[in-house]
Scaffold this active site. Structure first.
Site, mmCIF file in Angstrom:
data_model
loop_
_atom_site.group_PDB
_atom_site.id
_atom_site.type_symbol
_atom_site.label_atom_id
_atom_site.label_comp_id
_atom_site.label_asym_id
_atom_site.label_seq_id
_atom_site.Cartn_x
_atom_site.Cartn_y
_atom_site.Cartn_z
ATOM 1 N N GLU A 298 1.079 -1.190 -0.144
ATOM 2 C CA GLU A 298 0.186 0.067 -0.100
ATOM 3 C C GLU A 298 1.114 1.086 -0.020
ATOM 4 O O GLU A 298 0.366 2.205 -0.800
ATOM 5 C CB GLU A 298 -1.225 -0.003 1.327
ATOM 6 C CG GLU A 298 -1.841 -1.239 1.280
ATOM 7 C CD GLU A 298 -2.360 -1.668 -0.094
ATOM 8 O OE1 GLU A 298 -2.839 -0.879 -1.017
ATOM 9 O OE2 GLU A 298 -2.686 -2.984 -0.107
ATOM 10 N N TYR A 383 -2.037 -8.577 -10.996
ATOM 11 C CA TYR A 383 -0.891 -8.263 -9.986
ATOM 12 C C TYR A 383 0.097 -9.239 -10.296
ATOM 13 O O TYR A 383 1.482 -8.555 -10.526
ATOM 14 C CB TYR A 383 -1.741 -8.897 -8.703
ATOM 15 C CG TYR A 383 -2.774 -7.804 -8.065
ATOM 16 C CD1 TYR A 383 -2.345 -7.422 -6.857
ATOM 17 C CD2 TYR A 383 -3.980 -7.850 -8.435
ATOM 18 C CE1 TYR A 383 -3.152 -6.578 -6.189
ATOM 19 C CE2 TYR A 383 -4.683 -6.936 -7.937
ATOM 20 C CZ TYR A 383 -4.463 -6.153 -6.704
ATOM 21 O OH TYR A 383 -5.355 -5.690 -6.105
#
Length: 608
Positions: A298, A383
């Protein structure tokens, strides 16, 4: 393998938004909302400031916004004069579009509205659903297209906005947003927020609850329920070191602070990169820092995702692929190459498994979701395949040259939203000419638009897994689990071990494994989820009781969606219905929508 784009899609167009961003661009929001826990609504107003898009016709006539299940009371200009508007249904995925009639003199509109108690972007928790059991809780999840369920706006990553917000809370709880948050509580319950940097609308975030704060460094800290604060601060104490490593690779951190909030278990993601206040799942708190790569992930989004953004959800891989690679670099710098390599191998293992169950057309880097739910874009290809591509760029260019490229790429596109085709043009114009003997246009095209992995791809490896391979050989040769040498294994060794077990495992071996290593009782969500999947596909029924407890206490989509899918494939339809009936109310509304379709849940019949 397909290596060219042959469809007639307009790849500049965001198919998941009705907003006319090509004509009118909203650039700033003034948000003023009252939080009503009794009615489970946000009520108030938003003022949207806008201007004509570059090259647009001066006589535009309309502002078109995205909505979902909002109650609209009025739409006015800044002088309070009513404006004509209409609300048009555009389907289950997109919700509604709000068409406001405007003329050349209008540069802002104010919309008075209220959200629905069933807003897909908001979850209202009762006190019993929180850790403290005393106070209710509210949190948002705007990604991918749920901001429109709590603010009428141009809900597309192409539309970056700054915002000012006033949030009124009448029960003594704390409000926090994806903006600068003041640890001091206002005495009147009125919170003020400013985000002065333009962000994509899916990064708009709000949470309200019994929240305590503790710093983890001079520009980082944790908000969470008081009973969880100490363990969260200990788990994430390396945050400041991560920020410094990230800055050494990609330049100064642009967002002033990197605070995090650890949410209740129903938060549907591992983390959400909302600027200045990243949202985190409590399933990361394992007690040994083994899962903190999500914090690094993040944080990495602060550059690749928040600074350089995907223009549409087809282009999600530009966010997640670079960020997943960048996460690995942060982990390597903080925790060492062994852990970084283990995580990279586990990425490939997940990707390899998903390739077996995914149509080839969906195995490209761009997600082919233009007419489908954008949540489907969040898969192992956007991803992990994308991360493998970025790793190969590093390998081809060499780390030093690659780091220079990465820095220039982020600088070039900072605060912009780009498509796959813009990225390709940048590579062809600015990168490949400097590396003519390292990467060809054909190879680049194969990576991005090709299905599956290129034929020349070499999977990552780690010598640290030799001991796991030896254990797997011993299992194959009927050696009892109690005789396996597992001392010093990390979480990633156990994940690899479970994912490499044969598809068919005997009941006796499953029993012995569970008795020896207590998998069903593991407090590590990654391990227990991988174990449950092995057990389910082999009809090892002793896991059904702990599995039910897990599915009714954890709402992270990464875990619950695969487990329900495994149960259905294995024929546990009755068990799925029983578990889901108990668990559904605890899941985030956006996840409920996905799971309802998966398990065949009839809301009108079963859920009022």
């Amino acid at each position: 393998m397909a290596t060219t784009v042959t469809s007639s899609w307009d790849y500049q167009h965001d198919y998941h938004s009705s907003a006319n961003t090509d004509i009118v661009c909203v650039s700033h929001l003034d948000l003023n909302l009252q939080v009503d826990f009794i009615a489970k609504k946000l009520m108030g107003q938003v003022t949207l400031h806008f201007a004509l898009a570059k090259g647009a016709d001066r006589d535009h006539g309309q502002l078109i916004l995205d909505c979902r299940d909002l109650t609209l009371f009025s739409v006015t200009d800044l002088q309070g004069q009513s404006l004509d508007f209409s609300l048009i249904d555009v389907g289950d995925i997109l919700g509604q579009k709000l068409v406001i009639q405007i003329d050349q003199s209008i540069s802002a509109v104010t919309i008075h509205y209220a959200t629905s108690p069933q807003a897909q972007g908001l979850q209202w928790l009762t006190p019993e659903q929180t850790l403290g059991k005393q106070q209710p809780y509210l949190f948002s999840q705007s990604q991918p297209i749920n901001a429109r369920s709590w603010i009428p706006l141009q809900d597309t990553p192409k539309a970056r906005v700054t915002f000012d917000a006033t949030i009124k809370v009448n029960n003594g709880l704390r409000a926090v947003m994806s903006a600068i948050n003041d640890p001091q509580m206002p005495p009147d319950g009125i919170f003020h927020f400013v985000m002065d940097k333009p962000i994509p609308t899916h990064l708009l975030a709000l949470a309200v609850g019994d929240l305590a704060f503790e710093a983890t460094g001079p520009r980082s800290g944790i908000y969470t329920e008081p009973a969880m604060l100490a363990s969260a601060v200990k788990e994430f104490e390396d945050t400041e070191a991560m920020i410094k490593v990230a800055e050494s690779l990609l330049g100064p951190y642009a967002w002033q602070r990197y605070d995090m909030i650890v949410l209740p278990p129903s938060f549907p993601f591992g983390g959400m990169e909302n600027p200045m206040l990243a949202f985190m799942t409590p399933t990361l708190i394992a007690g040994d820092k083994s899962l903190v790569s999500t914090v690094a992930h993040e944080l990495a989004h602060s550059w690749t995702g928040n600074l350089v953004s995907n223009a549409t959800w087809r282009d999600l891989w530009l966010n997640e692929g670079f960020t997943t690679y960048f996460t690995n670099r942060i982990v390597e710098a903080i925790y060492g190459k062994e852990q970084a390599d283990l995580e990279w191998v586990n990425e490939y293992t997940r990707l390899e498994a998903e390739m077996l169950s995914t149509d080839l057309i969906d195995q490209t880097l761009p997600a082919n979701v233009q007419t489908r739910d954008p949540n489907l874009a969040f898969n192992r290809f956007t991803y992990d395949k994308a991360s493998m591509f970025v790793h190969e760029l590093e390998h081809r260019f060499g780390r030093e040259a690659f780091d220079a490229f990465l820095f220039e790429y982020v600088t070039h596109f900072a605060f912009k939203a780009i498509t796959t085709e813009v990225f390709m043009a940048y590579m062809l114009q600015h990168v490949l000419p400097h590396f003519p003997d390292k990467l060809t246009e054909v190879e680049l095209t194969e990576w991005v638009y090709g299905e599956g992995l290129p034929h020349w791809f070499v999977p990552p490896a780690s010598r640290s897994l030799d001991k796991v391979h030896l254990a797997l050989v011993h299992i194959e040769h009927k050696k009892p689990p109690s005789e396996l040498k597992v001392s010093g294994w990390r979480v990633h060794h156990w994940q690899y071990f479970l994912n490499q077990l044969p598809q068919v495992v005997s009941q006796q071996l499953l029993l012995d494994l569970d008795d020896t290593f207590l998998f069903s009782q593991s407090k590590n969500s990654e391990i227990v989820c991988d174990w449950f999947r092995v057990a389910i596909r082999n009809h090892y029924d002793p896991v059904l009781a702990p599995l039910s407890v897990f599915l009714t206490s954890v709402g992270r989509a990464k875990f619950v969606k695969p487990l329900y899918s495994e149960l259905l494939v294995a024929g546990y339809k009755q068990e799925v219905e029983q578990i889901y009936a108990k668990a559904r109310a605890g899941y985030h509304p956006s996840l409920q929508v996905q799971l309802d379709k998966l398990v065949g849940w009839q809301v009108s019949v079963n859920h009022g």
